[in-house]
Structure formats: structure tokens, C-alpha cells
Write a protein that holds these residues in place. Structure first.
Motif, PDB file in Angstrom:
ATOM      1  N   ILE A 172       0.855  -1.198   0.000  1.00 37.15           N
ATOM      2  CA  ILE A 172       0.000   0.000   0.000  1.00 37.15           C
ATOM      3  C   ILE A 172       0.888   1.244   0.000  1.00 37.15           C
ATOM      4  O   ILE A 172       0.560   2.262   0.601  1.00 37.15           O
ATOM      5  CB  ILE A 172      -0.962   0.013   1.209  1.00 37.15           C
ATOM      6  N   ARG A 173       2.016   1.174  -0.710  1.00 38.56           N
ATOM      7  CA  ARG A 173       2.993   2.260  -0.695  1.00 38.56           C
ATOM      8  C   ARG A 173       3.204   2.839  -2.089  1.00 38.56           C
ATOM      9  O   ARG A 173       2.979   2.178  -3.105  1.00 38.56           O
ATOM     10  CB  ARG A 173       4.327   1.761  -0.154  1.00 38.56           C
ATOM     11  N   ASP A 174       3.661   4.089  -2.106  1.00 35.71           N
ATOM     12  CA  ASP A 174       4.053   4.695  -3.380  1.00 35.71           C
ATOM     13  C   ASP A 174       5.542   4.444  -3.610  1.00 35.71           C
ATOM     14  O   ASP A 174       6.183   3.709  -2.848  1.00 35.71           O
ATOM     15  CB  ASP A 174       3.707   6.188  -3.397  1.00 35.71           C
ATOM     16  N   GLU A 175       6.107   5.066  -4.620  1.00 38.16           N
ATOM     17  CA  GLU A 175       7.503   4.812  -4.974  1.00 38.16           C
ATOM     18  C   GLU A 175       8.477   5.292  -3.903  1.00 38.16           C
ATOM     19  O   GLU A 175       9.604   4.812  -3.811  1.00 38.16           O
ATOM     20  CB  GLU A 175       7.829   5.484  -6.307  1.00 38.16           C
ATOM     21  N   GLU A 176       8.046   6.255  -3.090  1.00 37.14           N
ATOM     22  CA  GLU A 176       8.913   6.762  -2.012  1.00 37.14           C
ATOM     23  C   GLU A 176       8.712   6.005  -0.702  1.00 37.14           C
ATOM     24  O   GLU A 176       9.351   6.324   0.306  1.00 37.14           O
ATOM     25  CB  GLU A 176       8.640   8.253  -1.768  1.00 37.14           C
ATOM     26  N   ASP A 229      -0.113   4.893   0.532  1.00 39.36           N
ATOM     27  CA  ASP A 229      -1.011   5.369  -0.512  1.00 39.36           C
ATOM     28  C   ASP A 229      -2.444   5.087  -0.066  1.00 39.36           C
ATOM     29  O   ASP A 229      -2.857   3.925   0.024  1.00 39.36           O
ATOM     30  CB  ASP A 229      -0.693   4.643  -1.826  1.00 39.36           C
ATOM     31  N   ASP A 230      -3.207   6.137   0.221  1.00 39.19           N
ATOM     32  CA  ASP A 230      -4.558   5.967   0.754  1.00 39.19           C
ATOM     33  C   ASP A 230      -5.476   5.229  -0.214  1.00 39.19           C
ATOM     34  O   ASP A 230      -6.375   4.480   0.212  1.00 39.19           O
ATOM     35  CB  ASP A 230      -5.163   7.327   1.100  1.00 39.19           C
ATOM     36  N   LYS A 231      -5.271   5.419  -1.506  1.00 38.50           N
ATOM     37  CA  LYS A 231      -6.129   4.739  -2.487  1.00 38.50           C
ATOM     38  C   LYS A 231      -5.870   3.228  -2.468  1.00 38.50           C
ATOM     39  O   LYS A 231      -6.805   2.436  -2.552  1.00 38.50           O
ATOM     40  CB  LYS A 231      -5.878   5.308  -3.882  1.00 38.50           C
ATOM     41  N   LEU A 232      -4.596   2.852  -2.354  1.00 37.86           N
ATOM     42  CA  LEU A 232      -4.270   1.426  -2.265  1.00 37.86           C
ATOM     43  C   LEU A 232      -4.798   0.835  -0.955  1.00 37.86           C
ATOM     44  O   LEU A 232      -5.248  -0.316  -0.921  1.00 37.86           O
ATOM     45  CB  LEU A 232      -2.762   1.224  -2.366  1.00 37.86           C
ATOM     46  N   LEU A 233      -4.732   1.621   0.122  1.00 41.36           N
ATOM     47  CA  LEU A 233      -5.275   1.180   1.404  1.00 41.36           C
ATOM     48  C   LEU A 233      -6.773   0.938   1.293  1.00 41.36           C
ATOM     49  O   LEU A 233      -7.299  -0.062   1.791  1.00 41.36           O
ATOM     50  CB  LEU A 233      -4.977   2.212   2.493  1.00 41.36           C
ATOM     51  N   GLU A 234      -7.464   1.839   0.619  1.00 39.51           N
ATOM     52  CA  GLU A 234      -8.910   1.688   0.439  1.00 39.51           C
ATOM     53  C   GLU A 234      -9.230   0.449  -0.392  1.00 39.51           C
ATOM     54  O   GLU A 234     -10.189  -0.276  -0.098  1.00 39.51           O
ATOM     55  CB  GLU A 234      -9.480   2.940  -0.230  1.00 39.51           C
ATOM     56  N   ILE A 293      -4.046   6.025  13.635  1.00 38.74           N
ATOM     57  CA  ILE A 293      -5.097   5.010  13.771  1.00 38.74           C
ATOM     58  C   ILE A 293      -6.417   5.558  13.231  1.00 38.74           C
ATOM     59  O   ILE A 293      -7.145   4.879  12.485  1.00 38.74           O
ATOM     60  CB  ILE A 293      -5.251   4.570  15.241  1.00 38.74           C
ATOM     61  N   ASP A 294      -6.743   6.790  13.615  1.00 38.41           N
ATOM     62  CA  ASP A 294      -7.978   7.420  13.118  1.00 38.41           C
ATOM     63  C   ASP A 294      -7.977   7.501  11.597  1.00 38.41           C
ATOM     64  O   ASP A 294      -9.004   7.263  10.943  1.00 38.41           O
ATOM     65  CB  ASP A 294      -8.127   8.826  13.704  1.00 38.41           C
ATOM     66  N   HIS A 295      -6.830   7.849  11.032  1.00 33.69           N
ATOM     67  CA  HIS A 295      -6.708   7.991   9.574  1.00 33.69           C
ATOM     68  C   HIS A 295      -6.960   6.651   8.880  1.00 33.69           C
ATOM     69  O   HIS A 295      -7.730   6.580   7.906  1.00 33.69           O
ATOM     70  CB  HIS A 295      -5.317   8.517   9.226  1.00 33.69           C
ATOM     71  N   VAL A 296      -6.324   5.606   9.368  1.00 29.21           N
ATOM     72  CA  VAL A 296      -6.497   4.278   8.774  1.00 29.21           C
ATOM     73  C   VAL A 296      -7.938   3.801   8.936  1.00 29.21           C
ATOM     74  O   VAL A 296      -8.552   3.281   7.987  1.00 29.21           O
ATOM     75  CB  VAL A 296      -5.520   3.266   9.414  1.00 29.21           C
ATOM     76  N   ARG A 297      -8.493   3.994  10.120  1.00 33.26           N
ATOM     77  CA  ARG A 297      -9.856   3.521  10.385  1.00 33.26           C
ATOM     78  C   ARG A 297     -10.887   4.293   9.562  1.00 33.26           C
ATOM     79  O   ARG A 297     -11.878   3.722   9.097  1.00 33.26           O
ATOM     80  CB  ARG A 297     -10.142   3.635  11.881  1.00 33.26           C
ATOM     81  N   LYS A 298     -10.643   5.580   9.334  1.00 41.48           N
ATOM     82  CA  LYS A 298     -11.576   6.391   8.541  1.00 41.48           C
ATOM     83  C   LYS A 298     -11.610   5.905   7.096  1.00 41.48           C
ATOM     84  O   LYS A 298     -12.682   5.873   6.466  1.00 41.48           O
ATOM     85  CB  LYS A 298     -11.156   7.859   8.598  1.00 41.48           C
ATOM     86  N   ILE A 299     -10.462   5.503   6.564  1.00 41.04           N
ATOM     87  CA  ILE A 299     -10.391   5.029   5.177  1.00 41.04           C
ATOM     88  C   ILE A 299     -10.946   3.611   5.056  1.00 41.04           C
ATOM     89  O   ILE A 299     -11.706   3.303   4.133  1.00 41.04           O
ATOM     90  CB  ILE A 299      -8.938   5.077   4.670  1.00 41.04           C
ATOM     91  N   GLU A 353       7.239 -12.204  -8.231  1.00 38.26           N
ATOM     92  CA  GLU A 353       5.890 -12.098  -7.683  1.00 38.26           C
ATOM     93  C   GLU A 353       5.892 -11.328  -6.364  1.00 38.26           C
ATOM     94  O   GLU A 353       5.066 -10.432  -6.146  1.00 38.26           O
ATOM     95  CB  GLU A 353       5.299 -13.495  -7.466  1.00 38.26           C
ATOM     96  N   ILE A 354       6.837 -11.647  -5.485  1.00 38.40           N
ATOM     97  CA  ILE A 354       6.903 -10.974  -4.181  1.00 38.40           C
ATOM     98  C   ILE A 354       7.231  -9.504  -4.366  1.00 38.40           C
ATOM     99  O   ILE A 354       6.678  -8.638  -3.678  1.00 38.40           O
ATOM    100  CB  ILE A 354       7.940 -11.675  -3.282  1.00 38.40           C
ATOM    101  N   ALA A 355       8.120  -9.205  -5.303  1.00 39.87           N
ATOM    102  CA  ALA A 355       8.464  -7.802  -5.573  1.00 39.87           C
ATOM    103  C   ALA A 355       7.232  -7.026  -6.028  1.00 39.87           C
ATOM    104  O   ALA A 355       7.010  -5.877  -5.601  1.00 39.87           O
ATOM    105  CB  ALA A 355       9.557  -7.731  -6.642  1.00 39.87           C
ATOM    106  N   ASN A 356       6.411  -7.616  -6.863  1.00 44.61           N
ATOM    107  CA  ASN A 356       5.186  -6.946  -7.336  1.00 44.61           C
ATOM    108  C   ASN A 356       4.176  -6.776  -6.212  1.00 44.61           C
ATOM    109  O   ASN A 356       3.518  -5.736  -6.110  1.00 44.61           O
ATOM    110  CB  ASN A 356       4.565  -7.744  -8.485  1.00 44.61           C
ATOM    111  N   ILE A 357       4.051  -7.778  -5.370  1.00 44.26           N
ATOM    112  CA  ILE A 357       3.090  -7.715  -4.267  1.00 44.26           C
ATOM    113  C   ILE A 357       3.499  -6.647  -3.255  1.00 44.26           C
ATOM    114  O   ILE A 357       2.670  -5.853  -2.799  1.00 44.26           O
ATOM    115  CB  ILE A 357       2.979  -9.089  -3.579  1.00 44.26           C
ATOM    116  N   ARG A 358       4.770  -6.606  -2.921  1.00 42.64           N
ATOM    117  CA  ARG A 358       5.253  -5.649  -1.918  1.00 42.64           C
ATOM    118  C   ARG A 358       5.532  -4.269  -2.516  1.00 42.64           C
ATOM    119  O   ARG A 358       5.686  -3.310  -1.784  1.00 42.64           O
ATOM    120  CB  ARG A 358       6.537  -6.177  -1.263  1.00 42.64           C
TER     121      ARG A 358
END
Length: 574
Positions: free
Chosen positions: A259-263, A267-272, A339-345, A307-312
Motif C-alpha cells: 500500500i505504498r508509493d515509490e517513495e 497510498d490511501d487509495k491502495l489502502l482503500e 489510527i484514526d486515519h487508517v480507520r476512517k479510510i 511475484e513478491i516484488a510486485n506484491i510488496r
């Protein structure tokens, strides 16, 4: 030129390979073979010339097999002597050439010799032979009753004994029948859709990468069969986690794998997207791991497939390091905001996984939950310093973090003290594999249990201690496809489910022997521990008290700008 990575290996279970065989050919071994052949040929020419002339070269060479072996041994000893005298890595090898190899062989074979020949059934670590055999047999559905009496020395210091009740109010049961009334709800106080636990044992966080595809596939299918949760580990969600349709807990590690970007930022969209997965029921923010607190996880490049590289969402060809801390926060206030941020998404229960060091930290979390109702974690995983992992520095794995029992007692008291114990579900994670260990953890405050190595044993782990080398001989902790084929998913899944069911039944049996309806009712005054020959103390007296008292002393000393020792010396002078 790149050199082969060397690992600290504690056994000789590495499977032989052609590459490994060829890697042994160097100047010394080639010289040994050529010289042995030459000496044999010279001997045969001068002493068996008649045979050569009568039968031909090939048959003549075949008659010299015995002589070749003798000359190979003699030449080998000479070359080995030269090698040992010339090498500079090992001083004792230069002083005792050739014979040192006998010692090396014994050291290499030592773990196997001790395991199978010399150690008794209660001496091995981290799990002794009695525990491993119990898990293996239970997982295979073997009736695990014993005859003639227990092998446990009930007078030995450290022995745990549960106190049965003579008169009980539990419903009368016959034969091997036990009750099944356990139920815990996560997320009742934070506005998310609650999750119901109907089993007190769940599969702890182990990443795809640390464990093989087949291992995770079997764990997930076994989890579905047993009705328990399967934690993805910090390596993100992989197809193997979806294999059996079992409910998942998605772990968010410091590297935000999956759920991360290149940096490396979340990434909230991936988390959602992850929250919308039908099998993902809860999220877990990993603050620290019991086997290596203060250090992020690391996956060897040897274990990173495409496969693992793509997943992570990480590059190939590099060791994958996770930071030691989350960059998004550095204190309790920041943790609650995250926690609030993650739970809200996600709109799902969100917990944390932590290791307890100074008890002021868990006190701060409990205090903030008391002052700000509706905030904070829905559940907390208390990971003991005695927990395991695929690979960790020796000093952290062996010497850092409170052990699970003390940590549980401290956490349970902190939440009770701030009157928020009913607002959070506590998972215990550590060295737990048997019903009595589950009963102890629940008596000290755990509502549920996370178990990793116990389920690995149910898969077929033999405690080869090769998890960190990618050479696991059972195909569990490896990405070597050839080794992984040893594990049959369907059979292993059945063992996982059978083991989980047995843990429920036998822990329930212990609870009912005390007169309770569920293991959640067991108290630390229902269990006693032998603290010296002939003397037992209640569990409630042994764990948590010293850590809690030390915490109060440290707080007082910090206010004076001193260490605890300096404060006590000053008090003694007065």
C-alpha cells in the motif's frame, strides 16, 4: 566479484544442489583429483603393465579402483595439510591441520546428534521434543492421551499447575464433550462494523516471502476450516492468502508494503482498495515485533521473487529493509491520529502490535483512551520478547523487550487502572503452542492468542532452525520451489484446522476443570507456579508486579533527574 552470502547455520539440513556441488571445485580439489589420478596411473604403469597390455586401457583402469582410493586419501591428506597451513582465517586450523576437520564435522553435526540422541525430551529450545511431538500428533488427529503418568516433574522450578475446582456450576458433560461458549467482539466503541471472534487462537503475522506460497495457502485454508483469523504479516496480501477463503487481518508495517508509493509512503487509495477485499476484516499497525524490537523487518534478496516484488511494490535484487519506526508519527498523539486515519479510510477495526519496554508507554496509551473516548486501537497485540521470527539479530531476539507474561500483566493492569479495559481486546503473542500456555496467557489478561510457530509445527516444521537461510527442508520457510514441493497444501490445511480445534477443546477442558464456562474466566489466582522446591506462588504474584513497581520508581527518578539506582542511594543516605 560478488561472493556467496554466508548464513549462520545451526544444523546440516541444507539440501544438496548441483550448484553447491560445483562450487566445491577450486584449485585445491582439482589439484587433488589430478594428482591422485597421476599417481595411480604411474603406479599402474610400472606394477601392472602386463595387465594393461593384455586387457586394454579401460579394463586396466578399472582394476586400479582400489589403488586410486588409497592414493586419493594419501594425496588428499597432504593437500589438506598444505591448505590448512596456508589459510589465515582460522588460527587453530593452522596449528592443528587436517585433524581440525574432525572437530568441524562434529560441530556441524552437533545439533542433530543432540536433538535425536543426547538431549532428553524436555531440554531442546525453543520448543522441546514433548511439545513438538504433541503438536505434530495432535495436528494429525492422533488421540493425545498418555498412560502411566506424566513425564513433567511437578517439583521442578517453573512448572505451571492449574487449580481444579471440586465443586463446579458448569453443565454436566460426558465423555470428551466440552463447551463452546467463547465470544469476543472487536470494534464496539469506535463506530466501525464490529468483528466477532468465536475462537481464542488465531494465526499470527508471518509474511509471504518469509513463508512459502504453499505454507500460506495451507494456513489460510486451515483458518477457514477452523473459523479463525489469518494475519498477512507486513509483506502485504498475496494470492496465497486468498487460497482458502479464510478471514484476514492486514498488517501495516513500517515499510507499508503493498500500500505504498515509490517513495515508501502510504497510498490511501491502495489502502482503500485493500479494505474492499472481501476477506480482509481488520487492519493492524505494526509498531514493533517481539523478536526484534526497535528494528524493522528484512527480507533477503534470495527470497524475493518477481511475484513478491510486485506484491510488496519493491525492486528485485536487493534485500528489502523496513524502517525501524513509522515516519507518520513519533508519539502517542501521532499514533492515535494515524489510527484514526487508517480507520476512517478502511471503516474496519484497527489495532496495533507492540512490544512493551518501559511500562510508561502502555500507560500513556491507556490514559489517552480514557480521556478521549472512541479513539485509540480497537485491539492491541502484546508481542513478547520471547516471540520468534524468520530472521533477527541475536542480541535483539534474545535480550530485548519484556517477555509475554510480564508484558500481558502490565498491559492488563494499565487498562484496568484507567478504566478502559472493556474498550480494547488484547491479543497475546509469544512462545505459545499448548493449551496450558494459552490458559496462562488468558489468565494474565489476554482475550485472544496469536500463534505462529505452533501453526508452523502443525504444517510440518521440524525445528531445523534454517528459517533465515532459504533452505527450510520442509518447504515452509523458503522460496525455493524445489523444497516447497515437499508441502502438500490440502493435507497441511487439514492439520492446521485439526490443531486449532484441539487447542480450543483442551484449553476449554482446563477451564472447565476450574469450574468455568470459558478460558476467559480463568484468573491468575487459578494457576500456580513452582518457585522453589516445595513452594508454589500464584501467577498473579509473579508477573507484572516487578515491572510495574520499576516503572513507578523510574518515573520518580526521572522527575529528580536521576537514575533509579542514584535515587535509591540518595534515599539510603538520608
Amino acid at each position: 566479484m560478488a561472493t556467496e552470502r554466508k548464513f549462520h547455520q545451526q544444523s546440516i539440513s541444507k539440501a544438496p544442489t548441483l550448484v553447491g556441488f560445483l562450487s566445491n571445485f577450486n584449485a585445491y580439489t582439482i589439484s587433488w583429483f589430478l594428482l591422485s589420478s597421476a599417481v595411480t596411473a604411474v603406479y599402474g604403469y610400472y606394477f601392472q603393465k602386463a595387465t594393461l597390455e593384455s586387457v586394454g586401457v579401460l579394463k586396466w583402469a578399472a582394476t586400479l579402483t582400489g589403488e586410486f582410493i588409497i592414493f586419493a586419501v594419501i594425496v588428499g591428506v597432504i593437500i589438506l595439510f598444505i591448505h590448512d597451513k596456508r589459510q589465515t582465517e582460522n588460527p587453530i586450523q593452522r596449528l592443528f591441520p587436517v585433524i581440525i576437520w574432525g572437530r568441524k564435522m562434529l560441530v556441524k553435526m552437533g545439533p542433530l546428534l543432540r536433538q535425536y540422541l543426547f538431549l532428553n525430551d524436555q531440554e531442546e529450545t525453543p520448543y522441546n521434543r514433548i511439545t513438538r511431538n504433541w503438536v505434530h500428533e495432535t495436528s494429525n488427529g492422533v488421540r493425545n492421551t498418555i498412560g502411566f503418568g506424566s513425564q513433567i516433574d511437578m517439583d521442578k522450578v517453573g512448572t505451571t499447575l492449574i487449580m481444579p475446582a471440586t465443586f463446579t456450576n458448569t453443565k454436566i458433560k460426558t465423555g470428551e464433550e466440552t463447551g463452546r461458549t467463547y465470544k469476543k467482539i472487536i470494534g464496539k466503541h469506535t463506530g466501525v462494523e464490529p468483528v466477532v471472534l468465536n475462537h481464542f487462537v488465531h494465526i499470527s503475522a508471518m509474511s509471504y516471502g518469509a513463508l512459502s506460497y504453499r505454507a500460506h495457502a495451507a494456513l489460510n485454508k486451515g483458518a477457514k476450516m477452523a473459523g479463525i483469523f489469518h494475519n498477512t504479516g507486513e509483506g502485504s496480501l498475496a494470492p496465497c492468502h486468498e487460497y482458502g477463503g479464510g478471514d484476514l487481518i492486514f498488517q501495516i508495517g513500517t515499510a507499508k508494503y503493498g500500500i505504498r508509493d515509490e517513495e515508501g509512503n502510504m497510498d490511501d487509495k491502495l489502502l482503500e482498495q485493500m479494505a474492499n477485499h472481501p476477506q480482509v476484516k481488520m487492519f493492524e499497525i505494526k509498531l514493533a515485533q517481539g523478536a526484534k524490537p526497535g528494528k524493522g523487518g528484512m527480507l533477503l534478496k534470495e527470497k524475493i521473487t518477481e511475484e513478491i516484488a510486485n506484491i510488496r511494490k519493491i525492486p528485485m535484487g536487493k534485500d528489502a529493509y523496513a524502517p525501524a519506526r513509522h515516519k507518520e508519527f513519533s508519539d502517542v498523539d501521532g499514533l492515535f491520529d494515524f489510527i484514526d486515519h487508517v480507520r476512517k479510510i478502511t471503516k474496519k477495526p484497527t489495532g496495533i502490535k507492540m512490544v512493551i519496554g518501559h511500562t510508561a508507554e502502555i500507560e500513556a496509551i491507556a490514559d489517552k483512551m480514557s480521556k478521549e473516548p472512541g479513539r485509540g486501537p480497537d485491539y492491541i497485540v502484546i508481542d513478547g520478547g520471547d516471540g520468534g521470527t524468520g530472521a533477527a539479530p541475536y542480541v535483539l531476539s534474545s535480550y530485548s523487550g519484556l517477555p509475554m507474561k510480564q508484558a500481558l500483566a502490565v498491559a492488563d493492569w494499565a487498562f484496568k487502572r484507567h478504566k478502559v479495559r472493556d474498550k480494547v481486546v488484547i491479543f497475546a503473542s509469544g512462545k505459545v503452542a499448548t493449551p496450558i500456555e494459552i490458559a496462562v496467557a488468558m489468565a494474565l489478561g489476554a482475550d485472544a492468542i496469536y500463534m505462529a510457530r505452533g501453526f508452523m509445527l502443525s504444517l510440518g516444521c521440524i525445528q531445523a532452525l534454517e528459517c533465515h537461510t532459504n533452505n527450510c527442508p520442509t518447504g515452509i520457510a523458503t522460496q525455493n520451489r524445489r523444497l516447497e514441493k515437499a508441502l502438500d497444501i490440502e493435507a497441511a490445511a487439514k492439520r492446521v484446522a485439526t490443531y486449532a480445534d484441539a487447542l480450543y477443546k483442551e484449553t476449554q477442558m482446563l477451564a472447565e476443570s476450574c469450574g468455568y464456562e470459558t478460558p476467559s474466566d480463568i484468573t491468575p489466582d487459578d494457576i500456580m507456579v513452582v518457585t522453589s522446591p516445595g513452594h508454589l506462588d500464584y501467577l498473579s504474584e509473579l508477573h507484572g508486579i516487578s515491572a510495574y513497581e520499576a516503572s513507578l520508581e523510574r518515573k520518580k527518578a526521572k522527575e529528580r533527574g536521576m537514575t533509579v539506582g542514584e535515587m535509591k542511594m540518595q534515599e539510603d543516605e538520608v
